[in-house]
Design a protein around this motif. Structure first.
Motif, PDB file in Angstrom:
ATOM      1  N   GLU A  45       5.874  11.689   4.938  1.00 43.60           N
ATOM      2  CA  GLU A  45       5.512  12.501   3.937  1.00 43.60           C
ATOM      3  C   GLU A  45       4.548  13.682   4.242  1.00 43.60           C
ATOM      4  OE1 GLU A  45       6.346  12.376   0.654  1.00 43.60           O
ATOM      5  OE2 GLU A  45       7.617  10.932   1.098  1.00 43.60           O
TER       6      GLU A  45
ATOM      7  N   TYR B 127       1.171   2.578   1.107  1.00 41.78           N
ATOM      8  CA  TYR B 127       1.097   4.294   1.470  1.00 41.78           C
ATOM      9  C   TYR B 127       0.203   4.183   2.518  1.00 41.78           C
ATOM     10  CZ  TYR B 127       2.820   4.387  -3.326  1.00 41.78           C
ATOM     11  OH  TYR B 127       3.656   4.209  -4.424  1.00 41.78           O
TER      12      TYR B 127
ATOM     13  N   HIS C   1       5.064  17.372   3.148  1.00 35.78           N
ATOM     14  CA  HIS C   1       5.156  17.281   1.683  1.00 35.78           C
ATOM     15  C   HIS C   1       3.387  17.276   1.124  1.00 35.78           C
ATOM     16  CE1 HIS C   1       5.243  16.513  -2.758  1.00 35.78           C
ATOM     17  NE2 HIS C   1       4.499  15.415  -2.777  1.00 35.78           N
TER      18      HIS C   1
ATOM     19  N   TYR D 205       5.063   5.872   6.625  1.00 38.47           N
ATOM     20  CA  TYR D 205       4.924   6.767   5.306  1.00 38.47           C
ATOM     21  C   TYR D 205       4.298   7.884   5.759  1.00 38.47           C
ATOM     22  CZ  TYR D 205       3.637   8.057   0.727  1.00 38.47           C
ATOM     23  OH  TYR D 205       3.432   8.414  -0.351  1.00 38.47           O
TER      24      TYR D 205
END
Length: 199
Positions: free
Chosen positions: A39, A30, A42, A35
């Motif tokens: 993301e 993460y 979001h 990543y």
């Protein structure tokens, strides 16, 4: 003395267990640029819906990552800029990084300083006197010129007589310029292809 040794051993076990958990559960997945880029939108939506909660969670995770000297602080700084913007991102990262560094400093001091000073005390007298006299300036210089990883600075300074308050204040001020660079890079995440691209 025995009680202190037991407490020191318990702290060491806890720290080792937390660090091991990071790698066993592959939490590092993460904390990478791909990543974050995938993301970003979001995460931005979550922040927009729950600004205070996400800021608190981000702050707490940043402190833990820094306190345990885990890989990923640089990426989290970029994430702070990408998700929270320059103003809020800088505020969160500046305090979280300084608090986390101070936690790492205190952990290392509690676990190692007495043993190091007992074993090498005579050889360290000159260094100790120099740190007592010019420690703040020396630390500030190290923070401004990142020739060494910050987690090494945290540990090494913990073995010296520098005061905790001095360490915290100087670290916060000294790391601010670097924090701003990484936060700004986070606001331009789409143009960033690697951490070395920040240069």
């Amino acid at each position: 003395m025995r009680k202190t040794t037991i407490v020191r051993g318990a702290v060491a076990v806890l720290v080792i267990a937390l660090i091991a958990s990071f790698f066993v559960f592959d939490l590092g997945r993460y904390l990478n640029l791909d990543y974050l880029k995938a993301e970003r939108h979001h995460l931005g939506a979550v922040v927009a819906a729950h600004p205070w909660q996400t800021a608190a969670i981000f702050f707490g995770i940043y402190v833990i990552v820094t306190a345990l000297s885990l890989p990923g602080a640089a990426l989290m700084t970029i994430a702070g800029g990408a998700i929270f913007g320059i103003g809020v991102g800088t505020l969160l990262v500046s305090f979280a990084s300084a608090i986390g560094a101070t936690c790492a400093f205190l952990i290392a001091r509690f676990l190692f300083r007495d043993a190091v000073q007992r074993r090498f005390g005579d050889r360290l007298k000159t260094i100790n006197r120099g740190i007592e006299r010019d420690g703040a300036f020396y630390l500030f210089t190290l923070r401004l010129v990142p020739l060494f990883p910050f987690f090494i600075i945290n540990i090494v300074m913990a073995l010296t007589p520098i005061r905790t308050v001095t360490f915290y204040v100087v670290s916060q001020v000294g790391m601010l310029a670097g924090t701003l660079v990484y936060i700004n890079a986070g606001t331009q995440l789409g143009q960033l292809h690697s951490l070395s691209g920040i240069v």
